[in-house]
Motif scaffolding. Structure first.
Motif, PDB file in Angstrom:
ATOM      1  N   UNK A 212     -15.215   7.799  -7.828  1.00  0.00           N
ATOM      2  CA  UNK A 212     -14.073   8.360  -7.066  1.00  0.00           C
ATOM      3  C   UNK A 212     -13.373   6.933  -6.651  1.00  0.00           C
ATOM      4  N   UNK A 213     -12.170   7.267  -6.724  1.00  0.00           N
ATOM      5  CA  UNK A 213     -11.191   6.222  -6.283  1.00  0.00           C
ATOM      6  C   UNK A 213     -10.510   6.704  -5.106  1.00  0.00           C
ATOM      7  N   UNK A 214     -10.328   5.693  -4.326  1.00  0.00           N
ATOM      8  CA  UNK A 214      -9.604   5.720  -2.996  1.00  0.00           C
ATOM      9  C   UNK A 214      -8.089   5.801  -3.387  1.00  0.00           C
ATOM     10  N   UNK A 215      -7.598   6.824  -2.560  1.00  0.00           N
ATOM     11  CA  UNK A 215      -5.841   7.156  -2.598  1.00  0.00           C
ATOM     12  C   UNK A 215      -5.508   7.988  -1.892  1.00  0.00           C
ATOM     13  N   UNK A 216      -4.163   7.912  -1.719  1.00  0.00           N
ATOM     14  CA  UNK A 216      -3.620   9.064  -0.826  1.00  0.00           C
ATOM     15  C   UNK A 216      -2.820   9.891  -1.315  1.00  0.00           C
ATOM     16  N   UNK A 217      -2.603  11.290  -0.881  1.00  0.00           N
ATOM     17  CA  UNK A 217      -1.897  12.164  -1.499  1.00  0.00           C
ATOM     18  C   UNK A 217      -1.010  12.738  -0.722  1.00  0.00           C
ATOM     19  N   UNK A 218       0.164  12.844  -1.289  1.00  0.00           N
ATOM     20  CA  UNK A 218       1.494  13.144  -0.829  1.00  0.00           C
ATOM     21  C   UNK A 218       1.623  14.603  -0.682  1.00  0.00           C
ATOM     22  N   UNK A 219       1.831  15.019   0.394  1.00  0.00           N
ATOM     23  CA  UNK A 219       1.931  16.711   0.710  1.00  0.00           C
ATOM     24  C   UNK A 219       3.427  17.300   1.160  1.00  0.00           C
ATOM     25  N   UNK A 220       4.128  16.440   1.822  1.00  0.00           N
ATOM     26  CA  UNK A 220       5.471  16.843   2.209  1.00  0.00           C
ATOM     27  C   UNK A 220       5.968  16.219   3.124  1.00  0.00           C
ATOM     28  N   UNK A 221       7.158  16.748   3.765  1.00  0.00           N
ATOM     29  CA  UNK A 221       7.874  15.633   4.905  1.00  0.00           C
ATOM     30  C   UNK A 221       7.506  16.179   6.205  1.00  0.00           C
ATOM     31  N   UNK A 222       7.312  14.917   6.966  1.00  0.00           N
ATOM     32  CA  UNK A 222       6.728  15.068   8.269  1.00  0.00           C
ATOM     33  C   UNK A 222       7.991  15.694   9.281  1.00  0.00           C
ATOM     34  N   UNK A 223       7.615  16.885   9.734  1.00  0.00           N
ATOM     35  CA  UNK A 223       8.466  17.400  10.633  1.00  0.00           C
ATOM     36  C   UNK A 223       8.421  16.820  12.153  1.00  0.00           C
TER      37      UNK A 223
END
Length: 125
Positions: A2-13
């Motif tokens: 398992x690799x540690x990374x972040x996932x982009x999900x959308x624009x912060x409102x």
């Protein structure tokens, strides 16, 4: 592995106390609600605990929001406004982190232009 990374999900409102509201990308919506008809990115919104956000890339209003994959795999809940009409329902977030292992790609081909076959359209071939 398992690799540690972040996932982009959308624009912060918005960011309110310990909650972040995100305008979701359509691809993220399809992972949370499989089979739901495609909607324009930003229509659906997700409210979640700020602790799920990336520590390397903290949320900022108007910017892309990144979530910690490791935190998502613990199956936390959030609130999803699927239609963008203000009606939120609980949703589990584990599906955003599962099956996201990066694929290891081998080295690129070392073929040079001279080694390539000639086109049938070339004048010399």
């Amino acid at each position: 592995m398992q690799t540690m990374f972040d996932i982009a999900v959308g624009r912060c409102e918005s960011i309110d106390n310990k909650t972040v509201t995100i305008e979701l990308d359509s691809a993220v919506v399809s992972r949370l609600v499989p089979g739901h008809p495609w909607r324009t990115s930003g229509t659906s919104r997700l409210k979640l605990d700020i602790g799920l956000c990336s520590q390397r890339r903290p949320p900022a209003v108007g910017a892309e929001t990144f979530l910690q994959r490791e935190a998502l795999l613990k199956n936390p809940t959030a609130s999803l406004d699927l239609l963008g009409d203000g009606n939120y329902a609980p949703v589990r977030l584990k599906t955003l982190g599962t099956d996201t292992e990066p694929e290891v790609v081998g080295p690129a081909s070392k073929t040079t232009w001279g080694d390539r076959p000639r086109s049938r359209w070339s004048k010399n071939g």
